[in-house]
Design an enzyme around this catalytic site. Structure first.
Site, PDB file in Angstrom:
ATOM      1  N   LYS A 190       0.874  -1.176   0.000  1.00 30.33           N
ATOM      2  CA  LYS A 190       0.000   0.000   0.000  1.00 30.33           C
ATOM      3  C   LYS A 190       0.908   1.221   0.000  1.00 30.33           C
ATOM      4  CE  LYS A 190      -2.567   3.483   1.418  1.00 30.33           C
ATOM      5  NZ  LYS A 190      -1.983   4.827   1.559  1.00 30.33           N
ATOM      6  N   GLU A 264       9.612   1.432  11.121  1.00 33.21           N
ATOM      7  CA  GLU A 264      10.707   2.407  11.011  1.00 33.21           C
ATOM      8  C   GLU A 264      10.048   3.769  10.980  1.00 33.21           C
ATOM      9  OE1 GLU A 264      12.763   5.153   9.645  1.00 33.21           O
ATOM     10  OE2 GLU A 264      13.021   4.049   7.771  1.00 33.21           O
ATOM     11  N   CYS A 298      13.884  10.541   7.438  1.00 36.27           N
ATOM     12  CA  CYS A 298      13.611  10.380   8.867  1.00 36.27           C
ATOM     13  C   CYS A 298      14.866  10.423   9.723  1.00 36.27           C
ATOM     14  CB  CYS A 298      12.836   9.084   9.108  1.00 36.27           C
ATOM     15  SG  CYS A 298      13.473   7.679   8.208  1.00 36.27           S
ATOM     16  N   GLU A 399       9.871  16.308  15.040  1.00 34.75           N
ATOM     17  CA  GLU A 399      10.304  16.042  13.675  1.00 34.75           C
ATOM     18  C   GLU A 399       9.562  16.969  12.715  1.00 34.75           C
ATOM     19  OE1 GLU A 399      11.220  12.198  10.919  1.00 34.75           O
ATOM     20  OE2 GLU A 399       9.246  12.251  11.868  1.00 34.75           O
TER      21      GLU A 399
END
Length: 494
Positions: A190, A264, A298, A399
């Site tokens: 997906k 992750e 990331c 973040e």
């Protein structure tokens, strides 16, 4: 062939890229006929209309994947799986111009960045293909009376749902699917709704490589599709890369059948520059560690800790490097900074910049809308540098996933390790020093899944990658990665 000719050839190839769902080896429209449009973030214009999968389509894909797993795929030998993966690697290599162009158009990465995957994507597939014959259990001598025969078997976990992010679309398909196939699993991909095109091409290449129907299914869609995949009672494992918040939703959704998870997630990586560092190498690395891919990585080194003795000089060097970065059309080979993936992400990043200013950080570069008229319609944000940042500021804690660098000063090395570790994340960290003792001592104390010393963002198929704390669990790449898709069975025979 010139680069311009390569682009033209790849553009011609895009017209034949699938726009439907791949379920059970067939291309089909969504069950409800729904479609979605993917946008070119550099222009703000529609790029392609394609089928939009929903819960019903996920159900069909899971049924196909289960049927394939319990049917012909379970009968394939390690040699069969290895040969298919090697064919897939060759096809990826042969079609890489189209793959690179799709990702540049779909999510805005500079073509030089997407073209760099020409070797790494096939290398990943070949690495996992090489591991296939090595997957084995062991024999054990037990201490119970009668000395029965005991062995362990390593068996595929089953049906895997893979939910991939938009910041490296094709690489993430490879990173999820190749180890799952090596282990003998079947998979439903997906892809992120912002960048689904190369995932569909990946599905097409799998079919061309001889992967049987139902083994690889590709269902682009919105959040509903991902939610259904995460909660589906007949999915044995989810592998996900994305935000920590979405990862937490997946954990809750997966509780129904306690499916296995590899996550992750986000990061707020510390990048530490000691006063004995080679500044000629460290300063450009510090800029590229956060501005590469427009900060949409990331493990980006977004918290830059600089020791007092070199702070001012180092900041000037970082600013000088930042000023050289060229922002523009992702298809221009001179471009180093492309747009963010969409206007929503641009708004989010701009809000963080405003918050940084409101909380007292000093803006040294960027922070405003781009001035070039040619870029005005896209989701561009200039590389932004803040100094005078405190650990408690929002831009130092959360973040951002954009080209925003926070520079923090330190004077004590024990102090900087404490501050670097005082984050809810633990994905990556960097350290620059010419003192090998400091490299070992401080590198071991950093609480992160990867610590780069005198380098940053290096990756290799043989080296595991993953995070501590809210950066997730499980590892990708390396021998451990395939084992994320295996169960261990103990077999006792008297």
């Amino acid at each position: 062939m010139t680069l311009a000719q390569t682009f033209n050839a790849a553009l011609a190839g895009i017209a034949s890229t699938p726009r439907q769902l791949l379920i059970d080896g067939r291309w089909s429209d969504a069950a409800d006929g729904g479609t979605m449009v993917t946008i070119n973030p550099a222009t703000g214009l529609p790029l392609a209309e394609l089928a939009c999968g929903r819960a019903a389509d996920i159900d069909l894909a899971v049924t196909a994947a289960r049927r394939a797993f319990e049917g012909p795929w379970s009968a394939t030998t390690p040699y069969d799986r290895q040969r298919m993966l090697l064919r897939l690697a060759d096809l990826i290599e042969a079609n890489y111009d189209t793959i690179a162009l799709l990702d540049s158009l779909d999510m805005g990465a500079p073509i030089t960045r997407t073209q760099a995957g020409r070797h790494t994507a096939p290398q990943l597939v070949r690495y996992y293909a090489g591991l296939v014959p090595t997957l084995r259990g062991e024999t054990i001598t037990p201490s119970v009376p009668g000395a029965p025969f005991v062995a362990t078997l390593r068996e595929p976990v089953g049906v895997v749902g893979a939910i991939t992010p938009w910041n490296a679309p094709f690489r993430m398909c490879v990173w999820k699917a190749a180890p799952a196939l090596a282990a003998g699993c079947t998979i439903i991909l997906k892809p992120a709704e912002q960048s689904p095109l190369s995932a569909l091409l990946f599905g097409q290449l799998c079919l061309e490589a001889g992967v049987p129907p139902g083994v690889v299914n590709v269902v682009p869609g919105m959040a509903e599709a991902g939610q259904r995949l995460a909660e589906h009672p007949d999915v044995d494992k989810i592998t996900f890369t994305g935000s920590t918040r979405t990862g937490q939703h997946i954990i809750r959704a997966s509780a129904g059948n306690l499916k296995r998870l590899s996550l992750e997630l986000g990061g707020k990586s510390a990048h530490i520059i000691l006063d004995d560092a080679d500044l000629d190498l460290a300063a450009p690395a510090a800029a590229h560690a956060v501005f590469q891919n427009s900060g949409q990585i990331c493990s980006a080194g977004t918290r830059l800790f600089v020791e007092d003795g070199i702070h001012d000089e180092f900041v000037e060097r970082v600013l000088a490097e930042t000023a050289t970065l060229r922002m523009g059309d992702p298809l221009d080979p001179e471009t180093q900074i492309g747009p963010l993936v969409d206007q929503t992400q641009k708004t989010t990043v701009q809000q963080y910049i405003s918050t940084g200013l409101a909380e007292g950080a000093s803006l040294l570069a960027g922070g405003t809308d781009v001035e070039a008229e040619a870029l005005a319609a896209g989701s561009f944000v200039s590389p932004t540098v803040f100094t005078g940042v405190r650990d408690d500021m929002t831009i130092a804690r959360e973040e951002i996933f954009g080209p925003v660098l926070s520079i923090l000063r330190f004077s004590d090395r024990d102090e900087v390790i404490r501050r670097a570790n005082a984050s809810e994340y633990g994905l990556g960290a960097g350290l620059w020093t010419q003192d090998v003792s400091a490299a070992h001592a401080l590198g071991r104390r950093l609480r992160a899944g990867t610590v780069w010393v005198n380098c940053y963002q290096l990756m290799d198929p043989a080296v595991p990658f993953g995070g501590y704390k809210l950066s997730g669990y499980g590892r990708e790449s390396g021998y451990d990665h395939v084992h994320e898709f295996l169960e261990t069975k103990a077999l006792w025979i008297r």
